[in-house]
Design an enzyme around this catalytic site. Sequence first.
Site, PDB file in Angstrom:
ATOM      1  N   LYS A  90      38.760  45.285  54.041  1.00 54.79           N
ATOM      2  CA  LYS A  90      37.541  44.743  53.429  1.00 54.79           C
ATOM      3  C   LYS A  90      37.657  43.255  53.108  1.00 54.79           C
ATOM      4  CE  LYS A  90      35.530  48.997  51.638  1.00 54.79           C
ATOM      5  NZ  LYS A  90      34.887  49.670  50.505  1.00 54.79           N
ATOM      6  N   ASP A 126      28.478  48.194  49.444  1.00 51.27           N
ATOM      7  CA  ASP A 126      28.932  49.039  48.321  1.00 51.27           C
ATOM      8  C   ASP A 126      28.156  48.693  47.052  1.00 51.27           C
ATOM      9  OD1 ASP A 126      30.914  50.544  49.609  1.00 51.27           O
ATOM     10  OD2 ASP A 126      32.433  48.996  49.314  1.00 51.27           O
TER      11      ASP A 126
HETATM   12  P1  NAP Z   1      41.477  50.383  43.276  1.00 57.02           P
HETATM   13  O1  NAP Z   1      41.123  49.063  43.853  1.00 57.02           O
HETATM   14  O2  NAP Z   1      42.843  50.934  43.490  1.00 57.02           O
HETATM   15  O3  NAP Z   1      41.202  50.282  41.683  1.00 57.02           O
HETATM   16  C1  NAP Z   1      41.578  51.288  40.834  1.00 57.02           C
HETATM   17  C2  NAP Z   1      41.098  50.965  39.411  1.00 57.02           C
HETATM   18  O4  NAP Z   1      41.435  52.090  38.600  1.00 57.02           O
HETATM   19  C3  NAP Z   1      41.757  49.749  38.782  1.00 57.02           C
HETATM   20  O5  NAP Z   1      40.855  49.152  37.898  1.00 57.02           O
HETATM   21  C4  NAP Z   1      42.927  50.382  38.018  1.00 57.02           C
HETATM   22  O6  NAP Z   1      43.361  49.613  36.905  1.00 57.02           O
HETATM   23  C5  NAP Z   1      42.292  51.657  37.536  1.00 57.02           C
HETATM   24  N1  NAP Z   1      43.251  52.731  37.281  1.00 57.02           N
HETATM   25  C6  NAP Z   1      43.954  53.438  38.187  1.00 57.02           C
HETATM   26  N2  NAP Z   1      44.713  54.356  37.576  1.00 57.02           N
HETATM   27  C7  NAP Z   1      44.494  54.202  36.247  1.00 57.02           C
HETATM   28  C8  NAP Z   1      44.994  54.863  35.083  1.00 57.02           C
HETATM   29  N3  NAP Z   1      45.871  55.862  35.166  1.00 57.02           N
HETATM   30  N4  NAP Z   1      44.540  54.449  33.883  1.00 57.02           N
HETATM   31  C9  NAP Z   1      43.639  53.453  33.784  1.00 57.02           C
HETATM   32  N5  NAP Z   1      43.131  52.790  34.850  1.00 57.02           N
HETATM   33  C10 NAP Z   1      43.555  53.174  36.062  1.00 57.02           C
HETATM   34  O7  NAP Z   1      40.488  51.516  43.774  1.00 57.02           O
HETATM   35  P2  NAP Z   1      38.977  51.347  44.297  1.00 57.02           P
HETATM   36  O8  NAP Z   1      38.981  51.213  45.756  1.00 57.02           O
HETATM   37  O9  NAP Z   1      38.302  50.326  43.475  1.00 57.02           O
HETATM   38  O10 NAP Z   1      38.387  52.799  43.978  1.00 57.02           O
HETATM   39  C11 NAP Z   1      38.206  53.244  42.653  1.00 57.02           C
HETATM   40  C12 NAP Z   1      37.441  54.557  42.639  1.00 57.02           C
HETATM   41  O11 NAP Z   1      36.119  54.347  43.114  1.00 57.02           O
HETATM   42  C13 NAP Z   1      38.051  55.642  43.523  1.00 57.02           C
HETATM   43  O12 NAP Z   1      37.931  56.866  42.857  1.00 57.02           O
HETATM   44  C14 NAP Z   1      37.171  55.625  44.762  1.00 57.02           C
HETATM   45  O13 NAP Z   1      37.123  56.884  45.407  1.00 57.02           O
HETATM   46  C15 NAP Z   1      35.824  55.298  44.141  1.00 57.02           C
HETATM   47  N6  NAP Z   1      34.905  54.642  45.103  1.00 57.02           N
HETATM   48  C16 NAP Z   1      33.731  55.294  45.358  1.00 57.02           C
HETATM   49  C17 NAP Z   1      32.827  54.717  46.226  1.00 57.02           C
HETATM   50  C18 NAP Z   1      31.543  55.428  46.508  1.00 57.02           C
HETATM   51  O14 NAP Z   1      30.856  55.073  47.487  1.00 57.02           O
HETATM   52  N7  NAP Z   1      31.151  56.404  45.713  1.00 57.02           N
HETATM   53  C19 NAP Z   1      33.108  53.484  46.852  1.00 57.02           C
HETATM   54  C20 NAP Z   1      34.318  52.850  46.556  1.00 57.02           C
HETATM   55  C21 NAP Z   1      35.219  53.444  45.673  1.00 57.02           C
HETATM   56  P3  NAP Z   1      44.463  48.423  37.070  1.00 57.02           P
HETATM   57  O15 NAP Z   1      43.709  47.223  37.576  1.00 57.02           O
HETATM   58  O16 NAP Z   1      45.006  48.237  35.718  1.00 57.02           O
HETATM   59  O17 NAP Z   1      45.477  48.924  38.057  1.00 57.02           O
END
Ligand code: NAP
Length: 315
Positions: A90, A126
């Site tokens: 991305k 998104d």
């Molecule tokens: P990412 O870049 O890995 O970001 C993960 C986020 O979650 C970060 O802010 C991280 O905090 C936080 N996090 C992870 N584990 C944690 C914990 N144990 N306690 C507190 N905070 C925690 O992931 P992403 O790509 O943004 O995706 C995030 C979610 O959105 C996923 O569940 C994904 O499936 C969903 N999503 C859905 C769509 C949709 O179309 N519905 C699209 C995109 C993503 P830190 O910064 O402190 O690590």
Amino acid sequence: MGEAKQVYTLSDLRQWEEATSDLDPPARLAVFGNPVQHSRSPQMHNPALKAAETNCQYVRLHIQPDELSEALQLLKAKKFIGTNVTIPHKGGVFDGVDDMSEVARRIGAVNTVAVDGDQLIGHNTDAPGLKRAIREAFSMDLADLRIMIIGAGGGAGRAASVQCAMDQCERLVLVNRTVGKAEALAAELSDLMSDPEKFEGPTDRILAIPHEVAAMEEELDQIDLIINATSMGMKRTDPEVLPQRLISPHHLVYDMIYAPPRTRLIANAEAQGARAANGLGMLLWQGALAFEYWFNKEAPVEAMRRGLLESLEGE
Ligand code: NAP
């Protein structure tokens, strides 16, 4: 006529006519990713392509980061209409496109590329997909809401935060475990949130707080919409994103997670009398917007929704 392979590669793309000679209609759209075999995009887009009589189909392409530039260039030569890009590309698409939308530039990520003559145009669907999903789920616009984004420092959280700020939402509270990421983002977006026409209350229009119970509790009575953009909730054993007692009946709760469809956060929100929705709508509408960029017409959203729901059955 043969069925599309589960996954194609760059070698296939180099000789696309031969590699896909058994396909009818021809494959002129794809998702680039690594890994990519899990992507549900073909199950969502192919019913829409058929319903709209586009005479093309959508496949998966396994592309490594060092292959991305060549793969993007080949899109034009191979008569593609466009592509989606997913993890880990991305951010990497930036150098490979000729131009991009303002929202993609602000977010720093492209998830959709449209071939326009000899130009490749990058988009991020998104963030506007989330906006449409919120409208569909709650009949409300981001602009009219005071919003808390939990997980604002991740990729999806950043996209959501940029969209909320571009829409000049009433208030934006960015929550992140690593609070420095949320603070940097709040500073970056503060220019978008300084519209003097908007209500100036005693609270900050945009602020960053750590992902801690006391800090969230302090803000939640000044919040309408809570968005979970963390990955917490994908596994049944994950800890709570926020304690159930902090959710009030006036809150709207949007969990970006769609598998499982009913996360603990959603169950907790409903138990508290709040309205809640899962991330399926965001996934659907980001796809519908990509379709609109590729074909310059409205997407057959219900065909896409059915395809997505079928692909999720049994999870
Ligand atoms: P990412 O870049 O890995 O970001 C993960 C986020 O979650 C970060 O802010 C991280 O905090 C936080 N996090 C992870 N584990 C944690 C914990 N144990 N306690 C507190 N905070 C925690 O992931 P992403 O790509 O943004 O995706 C995030 C979610 O959105 C996923 O569940 C994904 O499936 C969903 N999503 C859905 C769509 C949709 O179309 N519905 C699209 C995109 C993503 P830190 O910064 O402190 O690590």
